[in-house]
Scaffold this motif. Structure first.
Motif, PDB file in Angstrom:
ATOM      1  N   GLN A   1     -25.976  42.273 -32.563  1.00  0.00           N
ATOM      2  CA  GLN A   1     -26.961  42.945 -33.410  1.00  0.00           C
ATOM      3  C   GLN A   1     -27.693  41.956 -34.309  1.00  0.00           C
ATOM      4  N   ALA A   2     -27.007  40.914 -34.733  1.00  0.00           N
ATOM      5  CA  ALA A   2     -27.604  39.933 -35.645  1.00  0.00           C
ATOM      6  C   ALA A   2     -28.607  39.022 -34.942  1.00  0.00           C
ATOM      7  N   ILE A   3     -28.315  38.690 -33.686  1.00  0.00           N
ATOM      8  CA  ILE A   3     -29.163  37.764 -32.944  1.00  0.00           C
ATOM      9  C   ILE A   3     -29.638  38.452 -31.678  1.00  0.00           C
ATOM     10  N   GLN A   4     -30.872  38.883 -31.688  1.00  0.00           N
ATOM     11  CA  GLN A   4     -31.434  39.550 -30.517  1.00  0.00           C
ATOM     12  C   GLN A   4     -31.519  38.570 -29.353  1.00  0.00           C
ATOM     13  N   GLY A   5     -31.012  38.969 -28.202  1.00  0.00           N
ATOM     14  CA  GLY A   5     -31.072  38.135 -27.010  1.00  0.00           C
ATOM     15  C   GLY A   5     -29.966  37.107 -26.911  1.00  0.00           C
ATOM     16  N   VAL A   6     -28.900  37.267 -27.702  1.00  0.00           N
ATOM     17  CA  VAL A   6     -27.804  36.288 -27.682  1.00  0.00           C
ATOM     18  C   VAL A   6     -27.159  36.252 -26.296  1.00  0.00           C
ATOM     19  N   ARG A   7     -26.843  35.043 -25.829  1.00  0.00           N
ATOM     20  CA  ARG A   7     -26.288  34.841 -24.490  1.00  0.00           C
ATOM     21  C   ARG A   7     -24.910  34.187 -24.507  1.00  0.00           C
ATOM     22  N   LEU A   8     -24.558  33.529 -25.614  1.00  0.00           N
ATOM     23  CA  LEU A   8     -23.319  32.769 -25.690  1.00  0.00           C
ATOM     24  C   LEU A   8     -22.419  33.259 -26.823  1.00  0.00           C
ATOM     25  N   CYS A   9     -21.109  33.115 -26.624  1.00  0.00           N
ATOM     26  CA  CYS A   9     -20.169  33.396 -27.712  1.00  0.00           C
ATOM     27  C   CYS A   9     -20.287  32.275 -28.744  1.00  0.00           C
ATOM     28  N   ILE A  10     -19.653  32.429 -29.874  1.00  0.00           N
ATOM     29  CA  ILE A  10     -19.787  31.443 -30.949  1.00  0.00           C
ATOM     30  C   ILE A  10     -19.265  30.078 -30.512  1.00  0.00           C
ATOM     31  N   ALA A  11     -18.115  30.042 -29.843  1.00  0.00           N
ATOM     32  CA  ALA A  11     -17.533  28.755 -29.420  1.00  0.00           C
ATOM     33  C   ALA A  11     -18.468  28.022 -28.458  1.00  0.00           C
ATOM     34  N   CYS A  12     -19.013  28.714 -27.491  1.00  0.00           N
ATOM     35  CA  CYS A  12     -19.926  28.077 -26.530  1.00  0.00           C
ATOM     36  C   CYS A  12     -21.243  27.677 -27.197  1.00  0.00           C
ATOM     37  N   GLN A  13     -21.709  28.476 -28.155  1.00  0.00           N
ATOM     38  CA  GLN A  13     -22.934  28.154 -28.876  1.00  0.00           C
ATOM     39  C   GLN A  13     -22.756  26.891 -29.702  1.00  0.00           C
ATOM     40  N   VAL A  14     -21.597  26.758 -30.355  1.00  0.00           N
ATOM     41  CA  VAL A  14     -21.319  25.558 -31.152  1.00  0.00           C
ATOM     42  C   VAL A  14     -21.330  24.325 -30.256  1.00  0.00           C
ATOM     43  N   GLU A  15     -20.696  24.420 -29.080  1.00  0.00           N
ATOM     44  CA  GLU A  15     -20.663  23.298 -28.143  1.00  0.00           C
ATOM     45  C   GLU A  15     -22.072  22.941 -27.658  1.00  0.00           C
ATOM     46  N   GLN A  16     -22.872  23.941 -27.354  1.00  0.00           N
ATOM     47  CA  GLN A  16     -24.244  23.690 -26.911  1.00  0.00           C
ATOM     48  C   GLN A  16     -25.064  23.035 -28.027  1.00  0.00           C
ATOM     49  N   ASP A  17     -24.874  23.503 -29.266  1.00  0.00           N
ATOM     50  CA  ASP A  17     -25.603  22.919 -30.396  1.00  0.00           C
ATOM     51  C   ASP A  17     -25.226  21.451 -30.592  1.00  0.00           C
ATOM     52  N   LYS A  18     -23.950  21.104 -30.392  1.00  0.00           N
ATOM     53  CA  LYS A  18     -23.521  19.709 -30.520  1.00  0.00           C
ATOM     54  C   LYS A  18     -24.213  18.846 -29.472  1.00  0.00           C
ATOM     55  N   GLN A  19     -24.289  19.345 -28.246  1.00  0.00           N
ATOM     56  CA  GLN A  19     -24.922  18.585 -27.176  1.00  0.00           C
ATOM     57  C   GLN A  19     -26.413  18.400 -27.429  1.00  0.00           C
ATOM     58  N   GLN A  20     -27.063  19.434 -27.940  1.00  0.00           N
ATOM     59  CA  GLN A  20     -28.495  19.331 -28.222  1.00  0.00           C
ATOM     60  C   GLN A  20     -28.744  18.467 -29.448  1.00  0.00           C
ATOM     61  N   GLY A  21     -27.818  18.473 -30.391  1.00  0.00           N
ATOM     62  CA  GLY A  21     -27.961  17.656 -31.595  1.00  0.00           C
ATOM     63  C   GLY A  21     -27.946  16.177 -31.291  1.00  0.00           C
ATOM     64  N   ALA A  22     -27.197  15.789 -30.267  1.00  0.00           N
ATOM     65  CA  ALA A  22     -27.136  14.382 -29.887  1.00  0.00           C
ATOM     66  C   ALA A  22     -28.475  13.892 -29.348  1.00  0.00           C
ATOM     67  N   ALA A  23     -29.241  14.787 -28.740  1.00  0.00           N
ATOM     68  CA  ALA A  23     -30.545  14.406 -28.192  1.00  0.00           C
ATOM     69  C   ALA A  23     -31.652  14.494 -29.236  1.00  0.00           C
ATOM     70  N   ALA A  24     -31.376  15.093 -30.373  1.00  0.00           N
ATOM     71  CA  ALA A  24     -32.389  15.263 -31.416  1.00  0.00           C
ATOM     72  C   ALA A  24     -32.615  13.938 -32.150  1.00  0.00           C
ATOM     73  N   GLY A  25     -33.590  13.899 -32.998  1.00  0.00           N
ATOM     74  CA  GLY A  25     -33.849  12.726 -33.811  1.00  0.00           C
ATOM     75  C   GLY A  25     -34.805  11.746 -33.163  1.00  0.00           C
ATOM     76  N   TYR A  26     -35.613  12.213 -32.257  1.00  0.00           N
ATOM     77  CA  TYR A  26     -36.592  11.353 -31.604  1.00  0.00           C
ATOM     78  C   TYR A  26     -37.575  10.834 -32.641  1.00  0.00           C
TER      79      TYR A  26
END
Length: 88
Positions: free
Chosen positions: A52-77
């Motif tokens: 209800q909080a996030i419309q269109g959510v596809r991942l559980c919190i644990a998987c979302q945290v892992e995905q955010d870590k992977q994307q964070g490593a590529a950030a900072g261009y």
């Protein structure tokens, strides 16, 4: 301060362009559509409050945290590169 052939606003234009790119990248990552009842990655149930909080959510919190870590490593261009690379 711009130098050489660049105009005086070149640095600010580069900063603005970097910010616009980051905002567009973040907007493209926002979930869309109907929320899933189970995680796409690990198939665990996604809590109703999260759906209800996030419309269109596809991942559980644990998987979302892992995905955010992977994307964070590529950030900072940095368009300008490091100061060391410019001195070489």
């Amino acid at each position: 301060m711009a130098s050489g052939w660049a105009n005086d606003d070149a640095v600010q234009e580069q900063i603005d362009s970097s910010i616009e790119d980051a905002v567009q990248r973040a907007r493209n990552q926002l979930p869309r559509g109907e929320s899933r009842a189970c995680c796409e990655e690990c198939d665990t149930p996604i809590p109703l409050a999260r759906r209800q909080a996030i419309q269109g959510v596809r991942l559980c919190i644990a998987c979302q945290v892992e995905q955010d870590k992977q994307q964070g490593a590529a950030a900072g261009y940095n368009r300008r590169g490091s100061k060391d690379s410019q001195l070489r």
